[in-house]
Design a protein around this motif. Structure first.
Motif, PDB file in Angstrom:
ATOM      1  N   ASP A 160       0.761  -1.074   0.151  1.00 14.41           N
ATOM      2  CA  ASP A 160      -0.045   0.054  -0.052  1.00 14.41           C
ATOM      3  C   ASP A 160       0.842   1.356   0.004  1.00 14.41           C
ATOM      4  O   ASP A 160       0.284   2.440  -0.209  1.00 14.41           O
ATOM      5  N   ASP A 161       2.254   1.246   0.414  1.00 15.02           N
ATOM      6  CA  ASP A 161       2.968   2.492   0.394  1.00 15.02           C
ATOM      7  C   ASP A 161       3.858   2.552  -0.780  1.00 15.02           C
ATOM      8  O   ASP A 161       4.987   3.281  -0.648  1.00 15.02           O
ATOM      9  N   GLY A 162       3.760   1.533  -1.773  1.00 16.70           N
ATOM     10  CA  GLY A 162       4.635   1.508  -3.034  1.00 16.70           C
ATOM     11  C   GLY A 162       5.801   0.564  -2.944  1.00 16.70           C
ATOM     12  O   GLY A 162       6.567   0.405  -3.990  1.00 16.70           O
ATOM     13  N   GLU A 163       6.047  -0.229  -1.944  1.00 15.69           N
ATOM     14  CA  GLU A 163       7.321  -1.000  -1.875  1.00 15.69           C
ATOM     15  C   GLU A 163       6.852  -2.326  -2.641  1.00 15.69           C
ATOM     16  O   GLU A 163       5.633  -3.046  -2.794  1.00 15.69           O
ATOM     17  N   VAL A 164       7.904  -2.802  -3.146  1.00 16.48           N
ATOM     18  CA  VAL A 164       8.102  -3.886  -4.415  1.00 16.48           C
ATOM     19  C   VAL A 164       8.064  -5.157  -3.643  1.00 16.48           C
ATOM     20  O   VAL A 164       8.898  -5.407  -2.925  1.00 16.48           O
ATOM     21  N   ILE A 165       6.959  -5.955  -3.649  1.00 18.34           N
ATOM     22  CA  ILE A 165       6.837  -7.339  -2.912  1.00 18.34           C
ATOM     23  C   ILE A 165       7.247  -8.381  -3.820  1.00 18.34           C
ATOM     24  O   ILE A 165       7.968  -9.395  -3.562  1.00 18.34           O
ATOM     25  N   ALA A 166       6.841  -8.171  -5.382  1.00 15.79           N
ATOM     26  CA  ALA A 166       7.123  -9.377  -6.188  1.00 15.79           C
ATOM     27  C   ALA A 166       7.281  -8.577  -7.438  1.00 15.79           C
ATOM     28  O   ALA A 166       6.482  -7.718  -7.972  1.00 15.79           O
ATOM     29  N   LEU A 167       8.198  -9.257  -8.515  1.00 10.88           N
ATOM     30  CA  LEU A 167       8.319  -8.950  -9.775  1.00 10.88           C
ATOM     31  C   LEU A 167       8.245 -10.153 -10.748  1.00 10.88           C
ATOM     32  O   LEU A 167       8.771 -11.149 -10.303  1.00 10.88           O
ATOM     33  N   ASP A 168       7.739 -10.061 -11.748  1.00 14.77           N
ATOM     34  CA  ASP A 168       7.466 -11.263 -12.601  1.00 14.77           C
ATOM     35  C   ASP A 168       6.944 -10.908 -13.917  1.00 14.77           C
ATOM     36  O   ASP A 168       6.581  -9.736 -14.019  1.00 14.77           O
ATOM     37  N   THR A 169       7.122 -11.832 -14.947  1.00 22.08           N
ATOM     38  CA  THR A 169       6.731 -11.502 -16.403  1.00 22.08           C
ATOM     39  C   THR A 169       5.726 -12.535 -16.715  1.00 22.08           C
ATOM     40  O   THR A 169       6.306 -13.782 -16.516  1.00 22.08           O
ATOM     41  N   VAL A 170       4.574 -12.162 -17.293  1.00 23.10           N
ATOM     42  CA  VAL A 170       3.655 -13.111 -17.776  1.00 23.10           C
ATOM     43  C   VAL A 170       3.603 -13.009 -19.438  1.00 23.10           C
ATOM     44  O   VAL A 170       3.362 -12.251 -19.999  1.00 23.10           O
ATOM     45  N   LYS A 171       4.069 -14.466 -19.810  1.00 23.71           N
ATOM     46  CA  LYS A 171       3.831 -14.618 -21.365  1.00 23.71           C
ATOM     47  C   LYS A 171       2.815 -15.244 -21.744  1.00 23.71           C
ATOM     48  O   LYS A 171       2.757 -16.529 -21.202  1.00 23.71           O
TER      49      LYS A 171
ATOM     50  N   ILE B   6      11.008  -2.994 -14.604  1.00 20.73           N
ATOM     51  CA  ILE B   6      11.088  -1.577 -13.669  1.00 20.73           C
ATOM     52  C   ILE B   6       9.806  -0.801 -13.923  1.00 20.73           C
ATOM     53  O   ILE B   6       9.435  -0.188 -13.138  1.00 20.73           O
ATOM     54  N   ALA B   7       9.422  -0.831 -15.323  1.00 18.97           N
ATOM     55  CA  ALA B   7       8.400   0.092 -15.843  1.00 18.97           C
ATOM     56  C   ALA B   7       7.041  -0.292 -15.165  1.00 18.97           C
ATOM     57  O   ALA B   7       6.366   0.683 -14.846  1.00 18.97           O
ATOM     58  N   SER B   8       6.918  -1.642 -14.803  1.00 14.90           N
ATOM     59  CA  SER B   8       5.518  -1.842 -14.224  1.00 14.90           C
ATOM     60  C   SER B   8       5.252  -1.098 -12.681  1.00 14.90           C
ATOM     61  O   SER B   8       4.407  -0.876 -12.183  1.00 14.90           O
ATOM     62  N   VAL B   9       6.689  -1.004 -12.106  1.00 20.70           N
ATOM     63  CA  VAL B   9       6.672  -0.392 -10.833  1.00 20.70           C
ATOM     64  C   VAL B   9       6.224   1.225 -10.632  1.00 20.70           C
ATOM     65  O   VAL B   9       5.639   1.609 -10.105  1.00 20.70           O
ATOM     66  N   SER B  10       6.814   1.695 -11.954  1.00 22.91           N
ATOM     67  CA  SER B  10       6.351   3.119 -11.968  1.00 22.91           C
ATOM     68  C   SER B  10       4.964   3.300 -12.377  1.00 22.91           C
ATOM     69  O   SER B  10       4.280   4.371 -11.766  1.00 22.91           O
ATOM     70  N   ILE B  11       4.325   2.484 -13.063  1.00 22.71           N
ATOM     71  CA  ILE B  11       2.874   2.703 -13.338  1.00 22.71           C
ATOM     72  C   ILE B  11       2.001   2.339 -12.226  1.00 22.71           C
ATOM     73  O   ILE B  11       1.116   3.097 -11.945  1.00 22.71           O
ATOM     74  N   GLY B  12       2.501   1.361 -11.290  1.00 21.86           N
ATOM     75  CA  GLY B  12       1.642   1.376  -9.915  1.00 21.86           C
ATOM     76  C   GLY B  12       1.759   2.361  -9.180  1.00 21.86           C
ATOM     77  O   GLY B  12       0.706   2.767  -8.299  1.00 21.86           O
ATOM     78  N   ARG B  13       3.091   2.911  -9.007  1.00 21.47           N
ATOM     79  CA  ARG B  13       3.467   3.752  -8.080  1.00 21.47           C
ATOM     80  C   ARG B  13       2.774   5.266  -8.351  1.00 21.47           C
ATOM     81  O   ARG B  13       2.326   5.905  -7.563  1.00 21.47           O
ATOM     82  N   ARG B  14       2.616   5.364  -9.397  1.00 28.90           N
ATOM     83  CA  ARG B  14       1.904   6.801  -9.938  1.00 28.90           C
ATOM     84  C   ARG B  14       0.512   6.761  -9.843  1.00 28.90           C
ATOM     85  O   ARG B  14      -0.175   7.850  -9.626  1.00 28.90           O
ATOM     86  N   TYR B  15       0.005   5.729  -9.597  1.00 35.39           N
ATOM     87  CA  TYR B  15      -1.258   5.424  -9.176  1.00 35.39           C
ATOM     88  C   TYR B  15      -1.664   5.904  -7.780  1.00 35.39           C
ATOM     89  O   TYR B  15      -2.409   6.358  -7.358  1.00 35.39           O
ATOM     90  N   LEU B  16      -0.448   5.253  -6.898  1.00 33.71           N
ATOM     91  CA  LEU B  16      -0.687   5.591  -5.578  1.00 33.71           C
ATOM     92  C   LEU B  16      -0.239   6.842  -5.037  1.00 33.71           C
ATOM     93  O   LEU B  16      -1.084   7.255  -4.275  1.00 33.71           O
TER      94      LEU B  16
END
Length: 641
Positions: free
Chosen positions: A164-175, A263-273
Motif C-alpha cells: 500500500d506504500d509502494g514497496e515492491v513485493i514481487a516482480l514477474d513476467t507473464v508470457k 521496472i516500468a511496471s513499478v512506475s505504473i503502480g506507484r503513479r497510481y498510489l
C-alpha cells in the motif's frame, strides 16, 4: 505588413518539378494544412506550432502573401514623402522591398508568432503538470496492495506486486503468446491470489498501463480472474514515460538486479498510489502533457518541471520518513546532498530531529520545516501545516476553539465560514497575548482547520462537486465494450457510441485528450463540450463521453455524454455531387488582379460563379458567397517608364 500578411501552407512536393528531400511526406499527419491560408494575426497558437512542426519535418511548405501595392505606398509615404515619383525612386522602392524588406518583415512576423506560441505552450505544459502532480492519491478509494501490469506482446506482460506504500513485493513476467497462454493464465492467477492475501480484501485492485497491448492484457486478466474466481477492479493509468524512467540511473540504483522492462511496471503502480512522488522522476517531454511540448527547449521544460514540482510540494508537503530523495529535494532550501543525509538519518521522531542532520543549520530548518511532515511522532503538530515557530500559539488556539487534532467532527461546531466573528475575536485575543499580528493568527487558524478536516489538499480538490451533474457525468456510463476494443473494430462499429467512461490525460487550448481504453487517446474538442468550461477539466478526472467518429489516421473524435451529439460527418467521405464539373485552373477577372474563388467545403477550385448575391465586407477582407470563399486582392500596379 502585419495586418496584410497572409500565411500560405501547402503540402510539400505539390509543385511540379519540386521534390522534398529526406523522408517521404505523410499523407495524413498534417492533412489539415495541405492547402491552408490565413492572416498571420489570426493564427492560433496551436496552429503556428503545428505548421512549424510540419515544415521542420519537410511535410509542409510555408509561404507568405503580402500586398505589394500597399507596401509600396507605405514605403513611399515614409521615406519618399517629399520626393517626386521619379522612375529612380520607384526602382529604389521596388528593389528595397523585393530584395530586403519583404523577407525581413515576413520572417520577423513569423518569429513573433512562434515566440508567442511557445510561451503559450509552456503555460499549457505547466498547467497540466500542476494538475497531474496534484491529482488525488489512491487513498480516495482505500489504500491497499495492488497488482501493476505493463502490457506487451513478445516480451510478455510485466507484473509488479506493490504494497500500500509502494514497496515492491514481487516482480514477474507473464508470457501468453502462442502455446504459452495456458502457463500465462496460471501465473497471473497466482499473482492475483498473492495480492488478495496481502491486501486482505476480497477484491483485487489491478493497475493497467494504457499502451500497446492493453486490450490483450485485459482479456487475459479477465480470463484468469474468472477461472480463479477472483473479483478484480481494473484501473487504467497512463504509462507515458515509464519505460524512459526504467533505463535511468535512478531506477538502476533502486533495482540493480532487475531489467528495465520489469521496472516500468513499478512506475505504473506507484503513479497510481501517489502521482506527485512518481511523476517528478519522469523527463518532462515523456510525460505526455502539454501542447507540442516536444518542439520546445528541453532545458526550459526541465526548469518548469522543477519550479512546478516545488510549488506542488509546498502545497502538499512531504512525509520525511517515507518520501523518496527525489521528492524531498523539491522542498525549499534542501539540496541533494542534504536529502541524502536525511534519508540516512531515518526514522525521524520529530521535525526538530532535522537539526541533528550534519549540514542542516537553523536557517535551513526555518525555511523547510513547514513543508516537512512527521506522522506518528512525538509531536502531533509535526503532521500539520503549522510551522514549529507557531506551536505555542497553535496549542493555545486548539484549547480555545475546543478542537482536536485528527478529529474532524470537533471542527464542525465552529465553522470558519459561518462564524467569522468568533474567529476574529479569538484572533484578537491571541494577537494581544502573543504580541503578533492578527493576520498571522488567522493564518495559523486556517492551517489548523485544514490539517484537521483534510490534511492533503489533493483530497479536498477531489471531493469538490462538479459544476454539471448531467453533461459529462459518469453516471450510467460503462467501460469500452470488448467488441470495440481496437481502433479498427471501433471504426466498424455503429457510431456514435454513447456512455463510455474516459480519463482526461491532457488539456490544451482547443480541447482535451481522453483515454477510454484504446491505444490512441480521443480528442474532445471544445466545440463538443457544450456549456462545460475548459477550466473545469482536470488531468486524471473521469468523465462520460460519446465516441463520434474515427478518421483514417486513427484520430478519434469524442464529445461529452449528455449532449447527444451526432456522428462526426467530417470523418467520412461526402457523396459526390452529380453533374459537378471540376476545373484545374482558377479564373481571374481583370488583367492585374481580381477574385480567387475556393470552395469552402472541400478546398477544391471551382469555376467563377455569379456574384449577384455577394455581401462585400471591404477591400482585402474575406466574404462567403454560396459556399465560395472569395479572397479579394489589390490589383498589381503597372510600372511606369
Amino acid at each position: 505588413c502585419r495586418q496584410h500578411c497572409r500565411v500560405k501552407v501547402k503540402k510539400a512536393g505539390d509543385d511540379k518539378g519540386k521534390k522534398t528531400r529526406g523522408k517521404s511526406p505523410s499523407s495524413t499527419s498534417f492533412e489539415t494544412y495541405h492547402d491552408y491560408s490565413n492572416k498571420v494575426t489570426r493564427l492560433r497558437d496551436h496552429q503556428v506550432l503545428a505548421i512549424r512542426r510540419g515544415v521542420d519535418r519537410k511535410e509542409l511548405r510555408l509561404g507568405f502573401d503580402v500586398d505589394d501595392g500597399r507596401a509600396d505606398r507605405v514605403i513611399r509615404g515614409t521615406a519618399f514623402s517629399n520626393k517626386r515619383d521619379h522612375r529612380l525612386y520607384r526602382d529604389a522602392r521596388e528593389d528595397a522591398w523585393t530584395r530586403l524588406l519583404r523577407k525581413r518583415c515576413t520572417s520577423r512576423l513569423w518569429k513573433e508568432a512562434s515566440r508567442r506560441a511557445e510561451e503559450r505552450s509552456i503555460r499549457v505544459f505547466c498547467d497540466n503538470l500542476s494538475r497531474a502532480l496534484l491529482a488525488p492519491p489512491a487513498t480516495m478509494g482505500g489504500r491497499r496492495a495492488l497488482l501493476a501490469l505493463d502490457p506487451g506482446f513478445k516480451a510478455g506482460i510485466k507484473c509488479a506486486v506493490l504494497s500500500d506504500d509502494g514497496e515492491v513485493i514481487a516482480l514477474d513476467t507473464v508470457k501468453f503468446m502462442g502455446n504459452a497462454e495456458g502457463d500465462g493464465k496460471k501465473k497471473l492467477m497466482s499473482l492475483l491470489e498473492k495480492v488478495k492475501e496481502k491486501s486482505g480484501s476480497s477484491q483485487v485492485r489491478v493497475v493497467l498501463g494504457n499502451g500497446h497491448g492493453t486490450r490483450e492484457a485485459r482479456l487475459l486478466l479477465e480470463s484468469a480472474a474468472t477461472k480463479g474466481k477472483v473479483e478484480t477492479e481494473v484501473v487504467l493509468v497512463s504509462e507515458s514515460g515509464a519505460s524512459v524512467w526504467s533505463v535511468t540511473e535512478m531506477a538502476n540504483g533502486e533495482f540493480p538486479n532487475e531489467t528495465p522492462a520489469a521496472i516500468a511496471s513499478v512506475s505504473i503502480g506507484r503513479r497510481y498510489l501517489n502521482p506527485l512522488n512518481e511523476l517528478v522522476k519522469i523527463p518532462p517531454k515523456s510525460l505526455g502533457l502539454g501542447m507540442y511540448q516536444h518542439d520546445l527547449s528541453e532545458k526550459v521544460l526541465d526548469d518548469k518541471l522543477g519550479l512546478t514540482s516545488i510549488d506542488a510540494v509546498a502545497e502538499v508537503g512531504v512525509d520525511v520518513n517515507s518520501c523518496s530523495a527525489t521528492i524531498l529535494s523539491k522542498v525549499p532550501s534542501l539540496t541533494d546532498k542534504l536529502c541524502g543525509k536525511i534519508v540516512q538519518a531515518r526514522p525521524l521522531k520529530s521535525r526538530n530531529d532535522l537539526l541533528k542532520v550534519s549540514g542542516l543549520g537553523p536557517k535551513t530548518f526555518q525555511n523547510c520545516a513547514a513543508f516537512v511532515r512527521v506522522s506518528g511522532g512525538d509531536e502531533p503538530l509535526d503532521a500539520t501545516l503549522v510551522h514549529p515557530e507557531s506551536y505555542d500559539l497553535a496549542r493555545w488556539l486548539i484549547k480555545k476553539l475546543r478542537w482536536k487534532l485528527g478529529d474532524a467532527s470537533s471542527v464542525e461546531s465552529i465553522s470558519l465560514e459561518n462564524q467569522k466573528g468568533e474567529r476574529e475575536a479569538v484572533a484578537k485575543k491571541a494577537s494581544e497575548k502573543f504580541q503578533i499580528s492578527q493576520d498571522r493568527v488567522l493564518t495559523v487558524i486556517d492551517h489548523l482547520y485544514f490539517s484537521i478536516t483534510s490534511p492533503d489538499p489533493r483530497l479536498r480538490q477531489a471531493t469538490e462537486e462538479p459544476e454539471s451533474t448531467t453533461i459529462g457525468s459518469t453516471e450510467g456510463c460503462s467501460s469500452l465494450p470488448l467488441h470495440a476494443s481496437t481502433t479498427d473494430k471501433l471504426r466498424e462499429s455503429e457510431l456514435p457510441m454513447r456512455g463510455i467512461i474516459a480519463t482526461v490525460r491532457n488539456v490544451v487550448d482547443f480541447g482535451a485528450f481522453v483515454d477510454f481504453g484504446l491505444e490512441n487517446d480521443g480528442l474532445l474538442h471544445r466545440s463538443n463540450m457544450g456549456s462545460v468550461p475548459m477550466g473545469s477539466l482536470l488531468v486524471g478526472q473521469d468523465i462520460g463521453i460519446d465516441v463520434l467518429g474515427v478518421a483514417k489516421a486513427d484520430r478519434i473524435s469524442v464529445g461529452l455524454s449528455g449532449l447527444n451529439l451526432p456522428a462526426d460527418s467530417r470523418y467520412s467521405k461526402p457523396p459526390p455531387k452529380s453533374g459537378a464539373k471540376k476545373s484545374s485552373k482558377t479564373p481571374r477577372s481583370g488583367p492585374g488582379g481580381g477574385k480567387r474563388l475556393r470552395h469552402v467545403s472541400d478546398g477544391k477550385r471551382k469555376p467563377q460563379q455569379k456574384q449577384q448575391h455577394k455581401r462585400q465586407r471591404g477591400k482585402g477582407q474575406e466574404a462567403v458567397v454560396d459556399d465560395i470563399e472569395v479572397i479579394e486582392t489589390a490589383p498589381k500596379r503597372r510600372r511606369r517608364n
